[in-house]
Scaffold this motif. Structure first.
Motif, PDB file in Angstrom:
ATOM      1  N   THR A 160       0.858  -1.191   0.000  1.00 43.78           N
ATOM      2  CA  THR A 160       0.000   0.000   0.000  1.00 43.78           C
ATOM      3  C   THR A 160       0.895   1.242   0.000  1.00 43.78           C
ATOM      4  O   THR A 160       2.070   1.178   0.359  1.00 43.78           O
ATOM      5  CB  THR A 160      -0.918   0.034   1.233  1.00 43.78           C
ATOM      6  OG1 THR A 160      -0.108  -0.028   2.426  1.00 43.78           O
ATOM      7  CG2 THR A 160      -1.875  -1.163   1.220  1.00 43.78           C
ATOM      8  N   GLU A 161       0.334   2.387  -0.419  1.00 41.82           N
ATOM      9  CA  GLU A 161       1.125   3.606  -0.477  1.00 41.82           C
ATOM     10  C   GLU A 161       1.510   4.065   0.929  1.00 41.82           C
ATOM     11  O   GLU A 161       0.858   3.713   1.916  1.00 41.82           O
ATOM     12  CB  GLU A 161       0.348   4.728  -1.191  1.00 41.82           C
ATOM     13  CG  GLU A 161      -0.772   5.371  -0.386  1.00 41.82           C
ATOM     14  CD  GLU A 161      -2.037   4.519  -0.336  1.00 41.82           C
ATOM     15  OE1 GLU A 161      -2.928   4.830   0.478  1.00 41.82           O
ATOM     16  OE2 GLU A 161      -2.147   3.558  -1.110  1.00 41.82           O
ATOM     17  N   MET A 162       2.598   4.828   1.007  1.00 41.67           N
ATOM     18  CA  MET A 162       2.981   5.440   2.275  1.00 41.67           C
ATOM     19  C   MET A 162       3.136   6.941   2.065  1.00 41.67           C
ATOM     20  O   MET A 162       3.418   7.410   0.950  1.00 41.67           O
ATOM     21  CB  MET A 162       4.275   4.841   2.831  1.00 41.67           C
ATOM     22  CG  MET A 162       5.528   5.126   2.024  1.00 41.67           C
ATOM     23  SD  MET A 162       7.070   4.529   2.804  1.00 41.67           S
ATOM     24  CE  MET A 162       7.314   5.725   4.112  1.00 41.67           C
ATOM     25  N   PHE A 163       2.915   7.706   3.123  1.00 41.94           N
ATOM     26  CA  PHE A 163       3.052   9.153   3.094  1.00 41.94           C
ATOM     27  C   PHE A 163       4.132   9.558   4.095  1.00 41.94           C
ATOM     28  O   PHE A 163       4.144   9.077   5.233  1.00 41.94           O
ATOM     29  CB  PHE A 163       1.728   9.825   3.463  1.00 41.94           C
ATOM     30  CG  PHE A 163       0.623   9.596   2.466  1.00 41.94           C
ATOM     31  CD1 PHE A 163       0.449  10.470   1.400  1.00 41.94           C
ATOM     32  CD2 PHE A 163      -0.231   8.507   2.580  1.00 41.94           C
ATOM     33  CE1 PHE A 163      -0.562  10.275   0.474  1.00 41.94           C
ATOM     34  CE2 PHE A 163      -1.247   8.287   1.658  1.00 41.94           C
ATOM     35  CZ  PHE A 163      -1.407   9.175   0.595  1.00 41.94           C
ATOM     36  N   PHE A 164       5.028  10.442   3.675  1.00 47.34           N
ATOM     37  CA  PHE A 164       6.106  10.858   4.568  1.00 47.34           C
ATOM     38  C   PHE A 164       6.652  12.219   4.150  1.00 47.34           C
ATOM     39  O   PHE A 164       6.422  12.706   3.037  1.00 47.34           O
ATOM     40  CB  PHE A 164       7.247   9.834   4.570  1.00 47.34           C
ATOM     41  CG  PHE A 164       8.072   9.832   3.310  1.00 47.34           C
ATOM     42  CD1 PHE A 164       9.255  10.562   3.227  1.00 47.34           C
ATOM     43  CD2 PHE A 164       7.665   9.116   2.196  1.00 47.34           C
ATOM     44  CE1 PHE A 164      10.007  10.574   2.064  1.00 47.34           C
ATOM     45  CE2 PHE A 164       8.414   9.123   1.027  1.00 47.34           C
ATOM     46  CZ  PHE A 164       9.591   9.860   0.965  1.00 47.34           C
ATOM     47  N   SER A 165       7.394  12.825   5.050  1.00 47.02           N
ATOM     48  CA  SER A 165       8.244  13.973   4.764  1.00 47.02           C
ATOM     49  C   SER A 165       9.641  13.653   5.288  1.00 47.02           C
ATOM     50  O   SER A 165       9.810  12.785   6.154  1.00 47.02           O
ATOM     51  CB  SER A 165       7.720  15.240   5.445  1.00 47.02           C
ATOM     52  OG  SER A 165       6.453  15.600   4.945  1.00 47.02           O
ATOM     53  N   LEU A 166      10.629  14.380   4.766  1.00 52.60           N
ATOM     54  CA  LEU A 166      11.999  14.174   5.217  1.00 52.60           C
ATOM     55  C   LEU A 166      12.760  15.490   5.104  1.00 52.60           C
ATOM     56  O   LEU A 166      12.614  16.221   4.131  1.00 52.60           O
ATOM     57  CB  LEU A 166      12.698  13.094   4.383  1.00 52.60           C
ATOM     58  CG  LEU A 166      14.122  12.725   4.793  1.00 52.60           C
ATOM     59  CD1 LEU A 166      14.385  11.234   4.553  1.00 52.60           C
ATOM     60  CD2 LEU A 166      15.174  13.561   4.066  1.00 52.60           C
TER      61      LEU A 166
END
Length: 287
Positions: free
Chosen positions: A133-139
């Motif tokens: 499944t898709e994942m959402f993140f920031s870095l």
């Protein structure tokens, strides 16, 4: 501590947070990174993952469920594993586990890939989505550079030099959240350093054209050039009256004061498809 070394330069990296602690020149005897003195700020170059900045109410919603997550996420406080190492390169990896899933409902693999080449150290941040499944993140990156660099010089002897002339607003911070913009740079490529720049938290930009910022002083030929191609946001910060400056390129940004708290609607959030990889690199060049 992991040591990378070549003829002229030495870099030291801690598996705690996968964090670069030192970048030292044997040719001129100068250390370029902040030493982590807890009197001001105990970190060196932490990674901001899986969020950058603060969340509204320190929480977000995903698939109808609420999760609590601290400012800048948890990766900077976790132990990375050594995956590969040589005299001038190392790959560190952090993987999701039962604890991370309590506050961030995605499986992930985060790698820090360091490469020392002459007077440059490249850090590639690689995020892999191992799930279906898709994942959402920031870095984001958060390196702290020693200022003043040379003994006998002062903080105000130094300035930040942008690669291009910039006309850009500063986005004010309200608590940990992004509030309103105010005019800041007007066709300028230099920002003189002074401690009171940061008395009201970081200076946040959303639209810099520059992909390089250099720390310079007219009183020394030595300085540092930081490259950050492909990072759309920038924070510049120092702890109060501290002898360092942080240049923080971000892929992601703190919540706005008006955010609806749904993770997929978060400004700057990155959506990574199943089994895909994402990467961005920064380069520190010392002279």
């Amino acid at each position: 501590m992991i040591t990378l070394e070549n003829e002229g330069f030495v870099a030291s990296i801690d598996t705690k947070g996968g964090e670069l602690h030192s970048f030292f020149s044997k040719t001129n005897g100068l250390e370029y990174l902040w030493n982590g003195d807890p009197e001001y700020w105990p970190r060196h170059t932490p990674v901001l993952f899986p969020i950058v900045g603060g969340l509204k109410d320190d929480s977000f919603f995903y698939n109808g469920q609420e999760y609590s997550l601290i400012k800048h996420g948890f990766a900077r406080d976790m132990d990375f594993e050594v995956e590969e190492v040589s005299a001038t390169a190392v790959t560190l990896v952090l993987k999701s586990n039962d604890e991370t899933l309590k506050s961030y409902p995605f499986h992930f693999e985060l790698r820090h890939i360091y490469q020392l080449d002459d007077n440059r150290i490249t850090l590639t941040y690689e995020v892999k989505n191992p799930s279906v499944t898709e994942m959402f993140f920031s870095l984001g990156a958060h390196p702290a550079f020693k200022v003043p660099l040379l003994e006998g010089t002062n903080y105000t002897d130094y300035y930040l030099e942008f690669e291009k002339k910039e006309t850009s607003s500063q986005w004010k911070i309200d608590g940990n959240l992004i509030a309103e913009p105010v005019p800041f740079l007007n066709n300028e490529d230099k920002l003189p350093l002074k401690h009171d720049l940061f008395y009201q938290d970081a200076i946040v930009f959303k639209d810099l054209k520059s992909e390089t910022i250099t720390i310079r002083s007219d009183k020394t030929p030595h300085g540092l050039r930081y490259h950050f191609k492909g990072f759309p946001y920038m924070g510049i910060w120092a702890a109060k009256d501290a002898p360092f400056v942080c240049i923080e390129p971000w892929c992601g940004i703190a919540d706005s004061v008006n955010h609806d708290k749904n993770l997929e609607n978060k400004e700057g959030i990155i959506e990574l498809p199943p089994l895909e990889k994402w990467s961005k690199s920064t380069v520190m060049e010392i002279f």
